[in-house]
Design an enzyme around this catalytic site. Structure first.
Site, short mmCIF file in Angstrom:
data_model
loop_
_atom_site.label_atom_id
_atom_site.label_comp_id
_atom_site.label_asym_id
_atom_site.label_seq_id
_atom_site.Cartn_x
_atom_site.Cartn_y
_atom_site.Cartn_z
CB CYS A 96 45.13 -13.01 56.90
SG CYS A 96 46.47 -14.01 56.25
NE ARG A 130 53.60 -18.50 55.82
CZ ARG A 130 52.38 -18.98 56.09
NH1 ARG A 130 52.12 -20.25 55.91
NH2 ARG A 130 51.44 -18.20 56.55
CG HIS A 196 48.19 -9.65 59.01
ND1 HIS A 196 47.25 -10.22 59.80
CD2 HIS A 196 48.57 -10.60 58.12
CE1 HIS A 196 47.07 -11.48 59.43
NE2 HIS A 196 47.85 -11.74 58.41
N1 GLN Z 1 46.98 -19.85 57.72
C1 GLN Z 1 46.69 -19.07 56.55
C2 GLN Z 1 47.78 -19.13 55.52
O1 GLN Z 1 48.92 -19.38 55.85
C3 GLN Z 1 46.40 -17.63 56.96
C4 GLN Z 1 47.57 -16.95 57.58
C5 GLN Z 1 47.24 -15.63 58.22
O2 GLN Z 1 46.12 -15.38 58.69
N2 GLN Z 1 48.27 -14.79 58.33
O3 GLN Z 1 47.53 -18.95 54.35
#
Ligand code: GLN
Length: 240
Positions: A96, A130, A196
Site C-alpha cells: 500500500c 477512497r 492488507h
Molecule cells: N496513504 C495512502 C493512500 O491513501 C496509502 C494508504 C495505505 O497504506 N493504506 O493512498
C-alpha cells in the site's frame, strides 16, 4: 547449516497500518517451523541501508502524513541501497503506502512526493472516493495462477508504466486504480501490492514463495489447515 532469512523492515514504526507487521511475524514463523534461521533488522529515518545485509526488504502501508517524511528520507538514505539490493536479487515486498513509494511519484494535490523508482509507476490522489473493500486477485509467481485475498483502502490511484507487469488480475475489488483491472506490480523479485489483511497471514503460499525467491530454495509444505481456513475466509469476505 541451513540458511537464515535476513529480513530488513523499513520504517516499521511509521509504515504499519492494518497490522501490516503481521507479515513479518508470518515470515518468521514459516522459517522457524522449518528449522530455517530468521534475522530481523530495521532501518528507519536517517539510517542508511546496506544493500548486502538483507535477503528480503519489507515496507508496509502508511498514512499520507507519514509517507511525506518517509518519501524524503528514502530518497536521501535508502534509494541507492534499495536499487543495489534489488539488482542482486533481494526480494522487496511493499504494501500500500510503501508500494506507492516504490514508483516514480505520488501526487497529493499540489504536492508531489518522490518515489525511489524501483519500478515504473506513478500514483495520483485523484478526486473521488477512497478505494476500500475486500479484494481478491489472481497472481502467478511460478507454478500457475493462485488467489491472493485481502483488504484495500487507498486514496491514491496507481498507474503502471508501459513496460511494467502487474502482480495480478483483479477478481474482486478495485486494485491499482479501479479501472484497468490490475493489482500491484511485479518486476523480478520486487513485489508491490495494495493488499492488507495483513497480506501474508491470509496468503501463506505467497509468504513461502517470497522466502523461496529470497533464499533460492524450495520449501517443503507445512500443515496449513488453520492458514488455509484463514485464506478461505478472506476469499469469502471478497465474495468468492
Ligand atoms: N496513504 C495512502 C493512500 O491513501 C496509502 C494508504 C495505505 O497504506 N493504506 O493512498
Amino acid at each position: 547449516m541451513s540458511p537464515a532469512l535476513r529480513v530488513g523492515a523499513l520504517y516499521p514504526e511509521l509504515m504499519n497500518i492494518y497490522a501490516d507487521r503481521g507479515n513479518i511475524a508470518v515470515l518468521r514463523a514459516r522459517c522457524e517451523w522449518r528449522g530455517l534461521g530468521f534475522e530481523l533488522a530495521s532501518s528507519t529515518l536517517g539510517e542508511a541501508l546496506d544493500p548486502d545485509a538483507h535477503d528480503l526488504l519489507y515496507i508496509g502501508g502508511g498514512q499520507d502524513r507519514d509517507q511525506i517524511a518517509v518519501a524524503e528520507d528514502m530518497q536521501a538514505t535508502k534509494r541507492d541501497g534499495l536499487h543495489a539490493a534489488a539488482d542482486r536479487g533481494a526480494v522487496v515486498l511493499a504494501v500500500c503506502g510503501g508500494y506507492q513509494l516504490l514508483g516514480t511519484s505520488y501526487a497529493l494535490g499540489e504536492r508531489e512526493l518522490p518515489g525511489v523508482g524501483l519500478v515504473d509507476l506513478r500514483t495520483i490522489r485523484e478526486p473521488g472516493e477512497r478505494l476500500i473493500g475486500n479484494c481478491a486477485i489472481e497472481a502467478d509467481l511460478g507454478g500457475g495462477p493462485r488467489m491472493i485475498a485481502g483488504f484495500e483502502n487507498h486514496g491514491g490511484r496507481t498507474y503502471l508504466g508501459p513496460g511494467e507487469q502487474p502482480l495480478g488480475r483483479v477478481v474482486r475489488g478495485h486494485g491499482n486504480n479501479g479501472r484497468d483491472g490490475f493489482e500491484g506490480v511485479r518486476r523480478g523479485n520486487v513485489v508491490g501490492t495494495y493488499l492488507h489483511g495483513p497480506l501474508l497471514p491470509k496468503n501463506v503460499w505467497l509468504a513461502d514463495r517470497l522466502i523461496e525467491l529470497a533464499l533460492d530454495v524450495e520449501l517443503k509444505p507445512l500443515d496449513d489447515r488453520m492458514e488455509e481456513a484463514a485464506h478461505a475466509s478472506a476469499r469469502r469476505a471478497a465474495g468468492l
